[in-house]
Design an enzyme around this catalytic site. Structure first.
Site, PDB file in Angstrom:
ATOM      1  N   SER A 271     -55.252  -3.361  95.915  1.00  0.00           N
ATOM      2  CA  SER A 271     -54.919  -4.706  95.466  1.00  0.00           C
ATOM      3  C   SER A 271     -53.673  -4.730  94.574  1.00  0.00           C
ATOM      4  CB  SER A 271     -56.150  -5.290  94.776  1.00  0.00           C
ATOM      5  OG  SER A 271     -56.084  -6.685  94.835  1.00  0.00           O
ATOM      6  N   LYS A 275     -49.959  -2.840  95.129  1.00  0.00           N
ATOM      7  CA  LYS A 275     -48.588  -3.356  95.011  1.00  0.00           C
ATOM      8  C   LYS A 275     -47.782  -2.388  94.142  1.00  0.00           C
ATOM      9  CE  LYS A 275     -50.665  -7.998  94.202  1.00  0.00           C
ATOM     10  NZ  LYS A 275     -51.171  -8.558  95.388  1.00  0.00           N
ATOM     11  N   TRP A 362     -57.600 -13.726 101.568  1.00  0.00           N
ATOM     12  CA  TRP A 362     -56.646 -13.995 100.490  1.00  0.00           C
ATOM     13  C   TRP A 362     -55.422 -13.071 100.588  1.00  0.00           C
ATOM     14  CZ3 TRP A 362     -55.674 -17.831  97.460  1.00  0.00           C
ATOM     15  CH2 TRP A 362     -55.043 -17.675  96.227  1.00  0.00           C
ATOM     16  N   HIS A 412     -62.788  -7.492 100.061  1.00  0.00           N
ATOM     17  CA  HIS A 412     -61.668  -6.959  99.293  1.00  0.00           C
ATOM     18  C   HIS A 412     -62.201  -5.829  98.399  1.00  0.00           C
ATOM     19  CE1 HIS A 412     -57.855  -7.191  97.201  1.00  0.00           C
ATOM     20  NE2 HIS A 412     -58.472  -7.306  96.039  1.00  0.00           N
TER      21      HIS A 412
END
Ligand code: GTR
Length: 432
Positions: A271, A275, A362, A412
């Protein structure tokens, strides 16, 4: 994390009472969220192979010498900010070793990475597990964790984090600090025993050691404490930059540890920390395999595809994650000179694994897939094969060679299923 995105956003706003953006801002954004493929406006991706003068590059040498530095610079200027190098006074202190950890299968080292000569703040606590019976230096998987090193395992020997942490009932973080009860509360994301049994080490550190994750976090994080040492103003980089920088400092330590094969370090992150891992690996080619787990917007997912989280939403919810200039693209992602497939292209020719989860709308699983797909032309310059398919594969069916992709069934999260695929991938790439 088990909570729905909306609930976690809600919690984020709760734990920062002084935040200027109200819950109404989140509500107002509802109309900005799209989950309908049919509603995605057409978009054109920038071509990573096209030079500013319109010519196309055709060789890996041109990519490395001409195009790659320019692309990296565009991400620094528009998205993540500058990334400073290694501080001169960086040093490491191995503060604890247990040569018979995890029931005797591992060696546990706890290493303080000091960023300045003074043996005080600013620093980062690295937790490293190594397979005990290794005959040679081992490959290591590494990444930042969300809640403190003690949350990744029930191993009672892990030092409790002393840094600021978001209050979280489920993780047992209270009064913005870790508690004894927080031990192992995020262990589901970190199958340490499995990693060790497969012959890999695992290194991790708490991302809050670098910058606490809230809009004003830069005031106490390394963007302030290391400002003069690194000769960079706080706003020239971002929280994402601070976390990525920490990953490179962890690598600096691994290079000094003779039990580690520093040529076989796998960088990973889930998540927001996915990044950060991508930004770290784009800048630092010492990471030899790069893994993005559900990194979504500002990570692996294409920004131009209007699906799930958008640049505007992420910049509103997390104004500190990226540089101020990124907000210029809130209403017009088309004008961003790059898109995330170019970030993935910066990993070439290193093996890259992008993973999504089917309930993780998402993060835009299809946008992550298409981003990996559109990194193929750069990999092809090196004679490396990418996904090898044009359509998204069914759940739990990984595809690809040097670029690999899967969409896992479920939420997720970063699960045992994901880790097993990553270790299989690493085994193959390292010829194990
Ligand atoms: C969400 C955010 C995502 C992702 C996620 C996480 O709230 O919108 O971009 O980073 O947090 O880190 O779990």
């Amino acid at each position: 994390m088990k909570y729905s995105r909306a609930f976690r956003l809600y919690k984020f706003f709760l734990f920062i009472p002084f935040i200027s953006i109200s819950m109404f801002a989140v509500k107002a954004q509802d109309s900005l969220i799209n989950y309908d493929e049919a509603k995605i406006p057409p978009y054109t991706l920038p071509d990573p192979l096209r030079l500013a003068d319109g010519k196309r590059i055709t060789s890996s040498t041109e990519w490395i010498r001409q195009q790659r530095p320019k692309m990296l610079q565009l991400f620094a200027d528009n998205v993540y900010g500058k990334l400073p190098g290694k501080p001169k006074e960086l040093h490491f202190v191995v503060s604890a070793i247990d040569s018979s950890a995890l029931g005797g299968i591992a060696i546990r080292k706890q290493v303080t990475v000091f960023f300045t000569r003074a043996s005080a703040e600013p620093k980062m606590e690295v937790l490293l597990y190594l397979p005990k019976y290794a005959k040679a230096p081992v490959p290591v998987c590494m990444g930042l964790n969300f809640y403190g090193n003690q949350t990744i395992s029930n191993d009672a020997g892990i030092k409790l984090s002393t840094q600021w942490a978001p209050n979280d009932e489920e993780k047992h973080l209270e009064n913005n600090r870790a508690t004894e009860a927080s031990r192992g509360t995020d262990a589901g994301k970190w199958p340490v025993e499995e990693i060790i049994k497969r012959g890999y080490g695992l290194a991790t550190a708490y991302y809050g050691d670098l910058e606490p994750d809230y809009p004003e976090g830069w005031k106490t994080g390394i963007r302030s404490t290391m400002k003069s040492m690194l000769d960079i103003n706080e706003q020239e980089w971002s929280a994402m930059g601070a976390w990525a920088w920490g990953l490179s400092r962890m690598m600096d330590y691994l290079e000094t540890d003779t039990s580690v094969n520093a040529k076989q370090v796998v960088i990973t992150g889930h998540s927001r920390l996915g990044k950060a891992a991508l930004w770290a690996a784009a800048n630092d080619i010492r990471f030899s395999i790069v893994i993005s787990n559900n990194s979504g917007e500002g990570g692996a997912a294409l920004s131009r595809r209007w699906f799930g989280e958008t640049i505007k939403i992420i910049n509103t919810s997390f104004p500190h994650w990226f540089v101020a200039k990124y907000k210029q693209y809130n209403d017009n992602p088309q004008s961003l000179p790059v898109d995330q497939h170019i970030l993935l292209s910066l990993m070439a020719p290193r093996p890259l694994y992008v993973a999504s989860a089917d309930d993780d709308k998402w993060a835009d699983p299809k946008g992550e897939f298409l981003s990996a797909k559109n990194a193929e032309p750069v990999y092809a310059l090196f004679g490396k094969k990418g996904l090898g398919v044009n359509e998204m594969p069914p759940v739990n069916q990984p595809v690809g060679e040097t670029i690999k992709y899967h969409i896992r069934k479920g939420q997720h999260d970063m699960t045992l299923y994901d880790w097993q695929r990553y270790l299989d991938f690493a085994d193959k790439q390292f010829g194990k």
